[in-house]
Motif scaffolding. Structure first.
Motif, PDB file in Angstrom:
ATOM      1  N   VAL A 119       2.750   1.490  -6.593  1.00 47.50           N
ATOM      2  CA  VAL A 119       2.361   0.934  -5.127  1.00 47.50           C
ATOM      3  C   VAL A 119       3.125  -0.331  -5.021  1.00 47.50           C
ATOM      4  CG1 VAL A 119       0.348   0.391  -3.748  1.00 47.50           C
ATOM      5  CG2 VAL A 119       0.131   2.186  -5.717  1.00 47.50           C
ATOM      6  N   ALA A 120       3.474  -0.373  -3.676  1.00 48.91           N
ATOM      7  CA  ALA A 120       4.077  -1.798  -3.460  1.00 48.91           C
ATOM      8  C   ALA A 120       3.267  -2.864  -3.016  1.00 48.91           C
ATOM      9  CB  ALA A 120       5.196  -1.382  -2.107  1.00 48.91           C
ATOM     10  N   SER A 121       3.357  -3.994  -3.071  1.00 46.54           N
ATOM     11  CA  SER A 121       2.409  -5.064  -2.995  1.00 46.54           C
ATOM     12  C   SER A 121       2.427  -5.532  -1.612  1.00 46.54           C
ATOM     13  CB  SER A 121       2.711  -6.195  -3.993  1.00 46.54           C
ATOM     14  OG  SER A 121       3.851  -6.711  -3.829  1.00 46.54           O
ATOM     15  N   ALA A 151      -3.628  -4.138  -1.628  1.00 46.94           N
ATOM     16  CA  ALA A 151      -3.046  -3.068  -1.969  1.00 46.94           C
ATOM     17  C   ALA A 151      -3.689  -2.460  -3.229  1.00 46.94           C
ATOM     18  CB  ALA A 151      -1.761  -3.133  -1.986  1.00 46.94           C
ATOM     19  N   PRO A 152      -3.617  -1.201  -3.239  1.00 45.28           N
ATOM     20  CA  PRO A 152      -4.318  -0.593  -4.599  1.00 45.28           C
ATOM     21  C   PRO A 152      -3.295  -0.909  -5.795  1.00 45.28           C
ATOM     22  CG  PRO A 152      -4.088   0.970  -2.872  1.00 45.28           C
ATOM     23  CD  PRO A 152      -3.565  -0.276  -2.396  1.00 45.28           C
ATOM     24  N   GLU A 153      -3.895  -1.100  -6.939  1.00 41.57           N
ATOM     25  CA  GLU A 153      -3.170  -1.232  -8.179  1.00 41.57           C
ATOM     26  C   GLU A 153      -2.508  -0.139  -8.641  1.00 41.57           C
ATOM     27  OE1 GLU A 153      -2.672  -4.195  -9.717  1.00 41.57           O
ATOM     28  OE2 GLU A 153      -4.161  -5.373  -8.597  1.00 41.57           O
ATOM     29  N   GLY A 169       0.840  -1.239   0.011  1.00 42.90           N
ATOM     30  CA  GLY A 169      -0.227  -0.154   0.047  1.00 42.90           C
ATOM     31  C   GLY A 169       0.837   1.430   0.092  1.00 42.90           C
ATOM     32  N   TYR A 170       2.220   1.198   0.085  1.00 43.83           N
ATOM     33  CA  TYR A 170       2.981   2.291   0.076  1.00 43.83           C
ATOM     34  C   TYR A 170       3.215   2.857  -1.180  1.00 43.83           C
ATOM     35  CZ  TYR A 170       6.992   5.231   0.722  1.00 43.83           C
ATOM     36  OH  TYR A 170       8.021   6.293   0.594  1.00 43.83           O
ATOM     37  N   THR A 171       3.014   4.197  -1.768  1.00 43.13           N
ATOM     38  CA  THR A 171       3.324   4.486  -2.978  1.00 43.13           C
ATOM     39  C   THR A 171       4.675   5.136  -3.107  1.00 43.13           C
ATOM     40  OG1 THR A 171       0.908   5.044  -3.050  1.00 43.13           O
ATOM     41  CG2 THR A 171       2.405   6.137  -4.740  1.00 43.13           C
TER      42      THR A 171
END
Length: 436
Positions: A91-93, A160-162, A80-82
């Motif tokens: 965005v990290a998975s 996590a966001p794509e 979730g870290y961009t």
């Protein structure tokens, strides 16, 4: 006819070379040493405890938690870290053992190929914000131990966001071309002419610690330039030169001072801030004294940048006089009138190489938004600096930054008000409050 034949032959050779290089860079056979059992089918046993502990150390050295944990989250490695890049946010998975959103249905071989070759479980290319071009140097043993550790962390059922980059950066197949240009598909090659200590330091700096990701300048495609560890712009910050250059680099630091900086977050001159403070807090402070010493030995040996100091700006210039006044009123209480600061609390500004790069991003960012030094076991209080964006105008920030860069033996180009205005906008910092 002859010319056409020659050109055709050249084209065929060029295509053959490109195909050969693509095959070489896409070759993941080095990862075939890994197992093919699904992660959840073989939970770690007590016999794996040593490997898990070693793997935790590998994860710390690789600073995996920094990118794979969202800011403020209590769920380590859940993603979730961009990661900010010139091409957009990546965005990290989730890399916890969750079978739905993490890597719970991965095999060890899947894991190796993602970490060392930038290929996801389905074969899709990963963006090099995941520094597989450095992690390719990680040994089979360290990879196995890391795998065992990642199997042991708490599964987090979080999607996590794509990553959603604009065209053409959203075409992951283009990473095949990037790899052709910038990915060297080769594990760490020890230098038999160097000591075991030097080789350990090189292995850590070039591989797990991936120092080049921040400290080596990038070209327009995001590949490393040939200015290894000589500093790079990170938008909000400038990762400084960490070669043995005596002006902009760490040439005047001895090995112990490098160790202190990485262990405590500060030394006789510098206090780690910004992304480096995070790296010290999450990673380097936890490394063994032996490994920190090896890193210092290696860094002292790399080719030094050829930067040379310019003449310092005249103290009687209008900008320097303004900067002196701003410094006296706002900075001297902590950093002292002689610019030597307070050891391990307020950075020394005198002969501080981090101030002297052509790129003044870091000092502008620090003055505008303040910051906090690395929090470490050896220096748990660290130092904090207030933000001055609300108090100082663009001209005043430029003046004090210029003053810092040209006093107490320092010499560097002047900072402009436009540079400050651009940085203020990038950081979304407020304008100076009007006087009442």
């Amino acid at each position: 006819m002859k010319k056409t034949t020659i050109l055709g032959g050249v084209a065929i050779v060029a295509i053959a070379v490109a195909v050969g290089l693509l095959w070489q860079n896409g070759d993941t056979r080095a990862d075939d040493v890994a197992g093919t059992n699904i992660l959840t089918s073989q939970p770690p046993t007590a016999a794996d405890a040593d490997a898990v502990m070693r793997g935790k150390y590998v994860a710390i050295a690789g600073d995996c938690v920094a990118c794979h944990t969202a800011p403020g989250s209590k769920d380590a490695f859940a993603g979730g870290y961009t990661i900010s890049t010139p091409f957009g946010g990546i965005v990290a998975s989730n890399i916890t053992p969750d079978p739905e959103y993490g890597i719970g249905n991965w095999t060890e071989r899947d894991f190796y190929r993602a970490v060392r070759h930038g290929k996801g479980k389905g074969g899709q290319y990963l963006y090099p914000a995941m520094p597989y071009n450095a992690y390719v140097k990680v040994s089979d043993q360290d990879m196995h131990d890391l795998w065992m550790y990642m199997r042991s962390v708490k599964p987090v059922n979080y999607k996590a966001p794509e990553t959603d980059l604009g065209f053409p950066y959203n075409i992951r197949l283009a990473m095949m071309g990037w790899n052709l240009l910038f990915f060297k598909n080769q594990g760490y090659q020890p230098d038999s002419a160097k000591s075991a200590e030097w080789n350990r330091g090189a292995y850590l700096v070039e591989g797990l610690e991936h120092c080049s990701a921040c400290h080596t300048a990038k070209n327009m495609l995001g590949g490393d330039k040939d200015t290894y560890l000589q500093g790079s712009n990170l938008a909000e910050w400038h990762a400084p030169d960490i070669t043995p250059n005596n002006y902009t680099g760490i040439g005047r630091w001895n090995e112990q001072q490098i160790v202190d900086y990485l262990k405590l977050g500060s030394n006789h001159v510098a206090v780690a801030s910004g992304p480096m403070a995070e790296a010290v807090t999450n990673s380097t402070q936890h490394l063994s004294e032996v490994d920190l010493r090896a890193i210092a030995v290696y860094l002292k040996s790399v080719p030094a940048a050829d930067n040379v100091p310019p003449q310092p700006l005249a103290t009687e210039s209008a900008q320097m006089k303004m900067g002196a006044n701003v410094y006296s009123a706002n900075c001297s209480a902590c950093h002292n009138s002689d610019g030597k600061g307070i050891p391990h609390l307020a950075a020394s500004l005198a002969e501080n190489p981090g101030l002297l790069a052509d790129d003044p991003s870091s000092i502008i960012t620090t003055v505008l938004e303040g910051g906090r030094g690395a929090v470490t076991e050896g220096n748990p209080t660290s130092g904090a600096m207030p933000a001055f964006a609300w108090k100082l105008s663009d001209e005043q920030v430029a003046a004090v930054a210029t003053y810092l860069r040209n006093s107490w033996g320092n010499a560097a180009p002047a900072v402009t008000a436009k540079e400050v205005a651009d940085q203020r906008k990038l950081l979304k910092q407020p304008s100076q409050m009007p006087a009442h």
